[in-house]
Scaffold this motif. Structure first.
Motif, PDB file in Angstrom:
ATOM      1  N   ARG A 194      52.673  36.961  40.823  1.00 10.72           N
ATOM      2  CA  ARG A 194      52.427  38.382  40.720  1.00 10.72           C
ATOM      3  C   ARG A 194      52.557  39.019  42.102  1.00 10.72           C
ATOM      4  NH1 ARG A 194      50.735  35.949  36.871  1.00 10.72           N
ATOM      5  NH2 ARG A 194      49.446  34.567  38.075  1.00 10.72           N
ATOM      6  N   PRO A 195      53.497  39.996  42.233  1.00  9.18           N
ATOM      7  CA  PRO A 195      53.693  40.647  43.533  1.00  9.18           C
ATOM      8  C   PRO A 195      52.460  41.423  43.965  1.00  9.18           C
ATOM      9  CG  PRO A 195      55.561  41.005  42.082  1.00  9.18           C
ATOM     10  CD  PRO A 195      54.458  40.432  41.240  1.00  9.18           C
ATOM     11  N   LEU A 196      52.474  41.880  45.201  1.00  9.94           N
ATOM     12  CA  LEU A 196      51.344  42.618  45.757  1.00  9.94           C
ATOM     13  C   LEU A 196      51.225  43.988  45.113  1.00  9.94           C
ATOM     14  CD1 LEU A 196      51.856  41.752  49.541  1.00  9.94           C
ATOM     15  CD2 LEU A 196      50.233  40.712  47.947  1.00  9.94           C
ATOM     16  N   GLU A 197      49.994  44.497  45.021  1.00  6.80           N
ATOM     17  CA  GLU A 197      49.716  45.786  44.387  1.00  6.80           C
ATOM     18  C   GLU A 197      50.501  46.918  45.044  1.00  6.80           C
ATOM     19  OE1 GLU A 197      47.197  48.300  41.730  1.00  6.80           O
ATOM     20  OE2 GLU A 197      47.491  46.150  41.837  1.00  6.80           O
ATOM     21  N   GLY A 198      50.672  46.899  46.342  1.00  6.49           N
ATOM     22  CA  GLY A 198      51.339  47.991  47.057  1.00  6.49           C
ATOM     23  C   GLY A 198      52.802  48.156  46.730  1.00  6.49           C
ATOM     24  N   THR A 199      53.402  47.198  46.032  1.00 11.50           N
ATOM     25  CA  THR A 199      54.827  47.290  45.704  1.00 11.50           C
ATOM     26  C   THR A 199      55.087  48.019  44.387  1.00 11.50           C
ATOM     27  OG1 THR A 199      54.783  45.143  44.573  1.00 11.50           O
ATOM     28  CG2 THR A 199      55.286  45.133  46.915  1.00 11.50           C
ATOM     29  N   LEU A 200      54.051  48.349  43.637  1.00 10.17           N
ATOM     30  CA  LEU A 200      54.221  49.002  42.342  1.00 10.17           C
ATOM     31  C   LEU A 200      54.795  50.409  42.513  1.00 10.17           C
ATOM     32  CD1 LEU A 200      50.820  47.939  40.776  1.00 10.17           C
ATOM     33  CD2 LEU A 200      53.061  46.971  40.242  1.00 10.17           C
ATOM     34  N   VAL A 201      55.666  50.816  41.570  1.00 10.15           N
ATOM     35  CA  VAL A 201      56.303  52.127  41.668  1.00 10.15           C
ATOM     36  C   VAL A 201      55.706  53.076  40.637  1.00 10.15           C
ATOM     37  CG1 VAL A 201      58.451  51.071  42.453  1.00 10.15           C
ATOM     38  CG2 VAL A 201      58.164  51.580  40.025  1.00 10.15           C
ATOM     39  N   GLY A 202      55.852  54.380  40.884  1.00  7.85           N
ATOM     40  CA  GLY A 202      55.390  55.392  39.955  1.00  7.85           C
ATOM     41  C   GLY A 202      56.457  55.694  38.912  1.00  7.85           C
ATOM     42  N   ALA A 203      56.053  56.370  37.832  1.00  6.14           N
ATOM     43  CA  ALA A 203      56.965  56.690  36.736  1.00  6.14           C
ATOM     44  C   ALA A 203      56.957  58.187  36.463  1.00  6.14           C
ATOM     45  CB  ALA A 203      56.558  55.924  35.475  1.00  6.14           C
ATOM     46  N   LEU A 204      58.158  58.761  36.336  1.00  6.00           N
ATOM     47  CA  LEU A 204      58.334  60.166  35.996  1.00  6.00           C
ATOM     48  C   LEU A 204      59.173  60.235  34.721  1.00  6.00           C
ATOM     49  CD1 LEU A 204      59.271  61.414  39.582  1.00  6.00           C
ATOM     50  CD2 LEU A 204      57.115  61.866  38.403  1.00  6.00           C
ATOM     51  N   ASP A 205      58.581  60.726  33.645  1.00 11.78           N
ATOM     52  CA  ASP A 205      59.242  60.749  32.341  1.00 11.78           C
ATOM     53  C   ASP A 205      59.327  62.193  31.861  1.00 11.78           C
ATOM     54  OD1 ASP A 205      60.289  60.151  29.876  1.00 11.78           O
ATOM     55  OD2 ASP A 205      58.473  59.224  29.073  1.00 11.78           O
ATOM     56  N   MET A 206      60.452  62.543  31.238  1.00 13.23           N
ATOM     57  CA  MET A 206      60.579  63.882  30.658  1.00 13.23           C
ATOM     58  C   MET A 206      61.324  63.798  29.335  1.00 13.23           C
ATOM     59  SD  MET A 206      62.433  67.373  32.006  1.00 13.23           S
ATOM     60  CE  MET A 206      61.413  67.531  33.471  1.00 13.23           C
ATOM     61  N   GLY A 207      60.632  64.136  28.263  1.00 10.39           N
ATOM     62  CA  GLY A 207      61.262  64.197  26.960  1.00 10.39           C
ATOM     63  C   GLY A 207      61.670  65.618  26.634  1.00 10.39           C
ATOM     64  N   GLY A 208      61.801  65.912  25.334  1.00  4.86           N
ATOM     65  CA  GLY A 208      62.169  67.250  24.939  1.00  4.86           C
ATOM     66  C   GLY A 208      60.996  68.204  24.924  1.00  4.86           C
ATOM     67  N   ALA A 209      59.784  67.683  24.711  1.00  2.00           N
ATOM     68  CA  ALA A 209      58.617  68.557  24.568  1.00  2.00           C
ATOM     69  C   ALA A 209      57.536  68.333  25.623  1.00  2.00           C
ATOM     70  CB  ALA A 209      58.005  68.391  23.176  1.00  2.00           C
ATOM     71  N   SER A 210      57.535  67.179  26.298  1.00  2.00           N
ATOM     72  CA  SER A 210      56.493  66.915  27.300  1.00  2.00           C
ATOM     73  C   SER A 210      57.078  66.168  28.488  1.00  2.00           C
ATOM     74  CB  SER A 210      55.345  66.105  26.691  1.00  2.00           C
ATOM     75  OG  SER A 210      55.790  64.797  26.348  1.00  2.00           O
ATOM     76  N   THR A 211      56.316  66.145  29.560  1.00  2.00           N
ATOM     77  CA  THR A 211      56.702  65.383  30.740  1.00  2.00           C
ATOM     78  C   THR A 211      55.465  64.680  31.280  1.00  2.00           C
ATOM     79  OG1 THR A 211      57.880  65.482  32.866  1.00  2.00           O
ATOM     80  CG2 THR A 211      56.352  67.284  32.400  1.00  2.00           C
ATOM     81  N   GLN A 212      55.659  63.483  31.854  1.00  5.13           N
ATOM     82  CA  GLN A 212      54.539  62.655  32.304  1.00  5.13           C
ATOM     83  C   GLN A 212      54.748  62.190  33.747  1.00  5.13           C
ATOM     84  OE1 GLN A 212      54.640  63.241  28.417  1.00  5.13           O
ATOM     85  NE2 GLN A 212      56.073  61.652  29.057  1.00  5.13           N
ATOM     86  N   ILE A 213      53.671  62.068  34.478  1.00  4.16           N
ATOM     87  CA  ILE A 213      53.682  61.470  35.812  1.00  4.16           C
ATOM     88  C   ILE A 213      52.596  60.400  35.851  1.00  4.16           C
ATOM     89  CG2 ILE A 213      52.214  63.360  36.691  1.00  4.16           C
ATOM     90  CD1 ILE A 213      53.433  62.785  39.489  1.00  4.16           C
ATOM     91  N   THR A 214      52.940  59.217  36.364  1.00  3.12           N
ATOM     92  CA  THR A 214      52.005  58.079  36.413  1.00  3.12           C
ATOM     93  C   THR A 214      52.247  57.298  37.690  1.00  3.12           C
ATOM     94  OG1 THR A 214      52.220  57.908  33.995  1.00  3.12           O
ATOM     95  CG2 THR A 214      51.110  56.096  35.131  1.00  3.12           C
ATOM     96  N   PHE A 215      51.179  56.979  38.416  1.00 10.31           N
ATOM     97  CA  PHE A 215      51.322  56.180  39.632  1.00 10.31           C
ATOM     98  C   PHE A 215      49.966  55.634  40.056  1.00 10.31           C
ATOM     99  CE2 PHE A 215      50.431  60.497  40.909  1.00 10.31           C
ATOM    100  CZ  PHE A 215      49.641  60.409  42.060  1.00 10.31           C
ATOM    101  N   VAL A 216      50.002  54.686  40.995  1.00 10.61           N
ATOM    102  CA  VAL A 216      48.767  54.142  41.577  1.00 10.61           C
ATOM    103  C   VAL A 216      48.465  54.943  42.840  1.00 10.61           C
ATOM    104  CG1 VAL A 216      47.642  52.117  42.554  1.00 10.61           C
ATOM    105  CG2 VAL A 216      49.281  51.836  40.682  1.00 10.61           C
ATOM    106  N   PRO A 217      47.391  55.741  42.857  1.00  7.13           N
ATOM    107  CA  PRO A 217      47.101  56.571  44.034  1.00  7.13           C
ATOM    108  C   PRO A 217      46.553  55.746  45.190  1.00  7.13           C
ATOM    109  CG  PRO A 217      45.394  56.845  42.373  1.00  7.13           C
ATOM    110  CD  PRO A 217      46.425  55.935  41.776  1.00  7.13           C
TER     111      PRO A 217
END
Length: 494
Positions: A194-217
Motif C-alpha cells: 500500500r503506497p503512502l497516504e500523501g500520494t493519493l489524488v483528488g477526484a473531480l466529476d461532472m455529470g449532466g445534473a451534478s458535479t462532485q469534488i473529493t480529496f484528502v485535505p
C-alpha cells in the motif's frame, strides 16, 4: 533338476515388473504434495444510471482477496441505447427495456455457471435525484420498472437505488486511486503493498445534473457531514467530498439560458456564450421543467424561443458567475460557494466525465498552463459559428455549448473550488486510467467485494516435474517387463 533359462527369464521379468510397479506406485502416491489451484474468478455487474445516459460495467476479481478486499478489473463497458432512465418518467416500462441490450451482452460474457452467483446493482445519480424532487411517484414507478426487468435475469439482483451525491463523489475517488495503483499494487517482489497516504489524488466529476469534488485535505475535516471514511485493503481512508446538485453540465446550461430569458424583454434572447452567427429556436416549456431552474417562467410557455449568439466570452463569464453565490463565502478560507464548507485543495487531481469531454474537444487535456487554457477557450468562443460548424462536422447538438462549458469549468475550478495558477498544473483531464473507465461504479464494486466472503484456494495432490518423469519411466518399464514375461510364458507352453 534346475530351472531352464526360459524359466529363469520368466521369473526375472516377473520380479522386475513387481519391483518397477511398486516403485511407480510409491512415486505417484508417497511423493505427491499439496498444491494450490488458481483461485476461482467472480463477477459483478453495475449499472450507472446517469442523467443523460445509462452505462453498464462488468467487473471480475479472484475469490481469494487481499486484506478483505477484492483486486478488481473491468471486463466490459456498455452504453445503453437512449437517454437516462429519468427521461422515461411518462413511460416507465421503457426505462427497463432500455437496459436489456447491455444486460444480454454482460450475461454472454459471464459463464452461465456463474450467473446466479453474480451480484448486480443499479445506482441512479443526479437525474433521478431531480425527478424524485419533482415527482416522487414517477421516480418510484421508474425504479419499479427497472427492478422488474433486472430481477428477471439469472444474475443475483441486489436492487436499484438512488445513489447519494456524497457516495457518488467518494466512490469516484476510490476508483481513480485504485486504477492508479495508489490504494494497493503488486510489487516486483511478489507482494501486495500500500503506497503512502500523501500520494493519493483528488477526484473531480461532472455529470449532466451534478458535479462532485473529493480529496484528502491537509488537516482535519471540520464539517463531519462532508467526510466519508473507507476501509480498503486493510487501510482506513478519510476524504472530504461534496456534491453540487444542479451544477452539472446540462443543468448549468438550462439555468444559464433561463437567466438570459428572464433578462430579455421578449422571446428573442441574445446569448453571449453562443457563437456569433448562430441562430436557433427551442421550446420554452422543457426549459422550466427542471427543479434546478427556479427563475419565474414566462406566461406564454407554449411558444418557441429564438436564440442568437453574440460570441462574447466576457459577457458569458459574467452570466455564468451569476449561477454561483460567491459572496456567501467572502472572508472565509474554508468555503467554496453557496456557503458550502471546503478545505483548501491539495495535491494532484483527476478530472473526468464532462470535465474531460469538454477539454478534450478543446484540445486542452495535455495539461497546458492556465494562461494557455484560458486563451484557448476565449479564442474558441470568439470564432464565428460558420467556422465552428465547418471545423467540427457531425457534432451539431453539442457544438453550440462547448464555449459555455469551457468557461464554466474554468469558473468552477478557479473561483469555486479555489484552484490557483500554481495548483492548476496538478489537474489531469482523463476519461480512463489503466484501461478502466473512471467513475463511481468500480469504487462501488471494490466496496462490495469486502461484503462477499473470500474463498480459500482449492488444494490438489501433485508431483514435482522430476518425480513425475521418474514415475512415467518406471511405469513404462513395468509394462515392458509384464509384456516380456507374458511372451516368455507363451514360449514355455509351446
Amino acid at each position: 533338476m534346475g530351472l531352464t533359462w526360459k524359466e529363469r527369464a520368466f521369473t526375472a521379468l516377473l520380479g522386475a515388473a513387481a519391483v518397477s510397479g511398486l516403485t511407480t506406485l510409491i512415486l505417484f502416491l508417497v511423493e505427491a504434495t499439496n498444491v494450490l489451484l488458481p483461485a476461482d474468478t467472480k463477477f459483478g455487474i453495475v449499472f450507472d444510471a446517469g442523467s443523460s445516459h445509462t452505462s453498464l460495467f462488468v467487473y471480475q476479481w479472484l475469490a481469494n482477496k487481499e486484506n478483505d478486499t477484492g483486486v478488481v478489473s473491468q471486463a466490459l463497458a456498455c452504453q445503453a441505447k437512449g437517454p437516462g432512465i429519468s427521461s422515461y418518467a411518462s413511460d416507465p416500462a421503457q426505462a427497463g427495456e432500455s437496459l436489456q441490450g447491455c444486460l444480454e451482452e454482460a450475461l454472454a460474457l459471464i459463464p452461465k455457471a456463474k450467473h446466479q452467483q453474480t451480484p448486480m446493482f443499479l445506482g441512479a445519480t443526479a437525474g433521478m435525484r431531480l425527478l424524485s424532487q419533482k415527482n416522487s411517484s414517477q421516480a418510484e414507478d421508474v425504479f419499479a420498472a427497472v427492478s422488474r426487468v433486472l430481477s428477471q435475469s439469472p444474475a443475483d439482483f441486489w436492487g436499484a437505488e438512488l445513489l447519494a451525491g456524497q457516495d457518488e463523489g467518494a466512490l469516484g475517488w476510490v476508483t481513480i486511486n485504485y486504477v492508479l495503483g495508489l490504494l494497493v499494487k503488486y510489487s516486483f517482489s511478489g507482494e501486495w503493498i500500500r503506497p503512502l497516504e500523501g500520494t493519493l489524488v483528488g477526484a473531480l466529476d461532472m455529470g449532466g445534473a451534478s458535479t462532485q469534488i473529493t480529496f484528502v485535505p491537509g488537516g482535519p475535516i471540520l464539517d463531519t457531514t462532508t467526510q466519508v471514511t473507507f476501509c480498503l485493503y486493510g487501510t482506513e481512508h478519510s476524504v472530504y467530498t461534496h456534491s453540487y446538485l444542479c451544477f452539472g453540465r446540462d443543468q448549468m446550461l438550462n439555468r444559464l439560458l433561463a437567466g438570459l430569458v428572464q433578462s430579455s424583454p421578449g422571446l428573442l434572447v441574445r446569448h453571449p456564450c453562443y457563437h456569433s452567427g448562430y441562430r436557433g429556436t427551442l421550446a420554452l416549456a422543457p426549459l422550466y421543467g427542471s427543479p434546478c431552474v427556479q427563475a419565474a417562467a414566462p406566461r406564454d410557455l407554449g411558444r418557441n424561443l429564438t436564440v442568437e449568439g453574440t460570441g462574447n466570452p466576457g459577457a458569458c463569464v459574467a452570466a455564468i458567475r451569476g449561477l454561483f453565490n460567491f459572496s456567501s463565502c467572502e472572508g472565509r478560507g474554508d468555503c467554496a460557494f453557496d456557503r458550502v464548507y471546503q478545505p483548501p485543495v491539495r495535491g494532484q487531481f483527476y478530472a473526468f466525465s464532462n470535465f474531460y469531454h469538454t477539454f478534450h474537444f478543446l484540445n486542452l487535456t495535455s495539461r497546458p498552463p492556465l494562461a494557455t487554457a484560458n486563451a484557448t477557450v476565449w479564442e474558441f468562443c470568439q470564432r464565428p459559428w460558420k467556422l465552428v460548424e465547418a471545423s467540427s462536422p457531425g457534432q451539431d447538438h453539442r457544438l453550440r455549448d462547448y464555449c459555455a462549458s469551457g468557461l464554466y469549468i474554468l469558473t468552477l475550478l478557479l473561483e469555486g473550488y479555489g484552484f490557483s495558477q500554481e495548483t492548476w498544473g496538478g489537474i489531469e483531464f482523463r476519461k480512463q486510467a489503466g484501461g478502466t473507465d473512471i467513475g463511481w461504479t468500480l469504487g462501488y464494486m471494490l466496496n462490495l467485494t469486502s461484503l462477499i466472503p473470500a474463498e480459500a484456494p482449492a488444494q490438489w495432490r501433485a508431483q514435482s516435474y522430476g518425480v513425475w518423469v521418474a514415475g512415467v519411466v518406471f511405469l513404462v518399464l513395468t509394462l515392458v517387463a509384464i509384456l516380456g514375461a507374458t511372451a516368455v510364458q507363451l514360449w514355455l507352453r509351446d
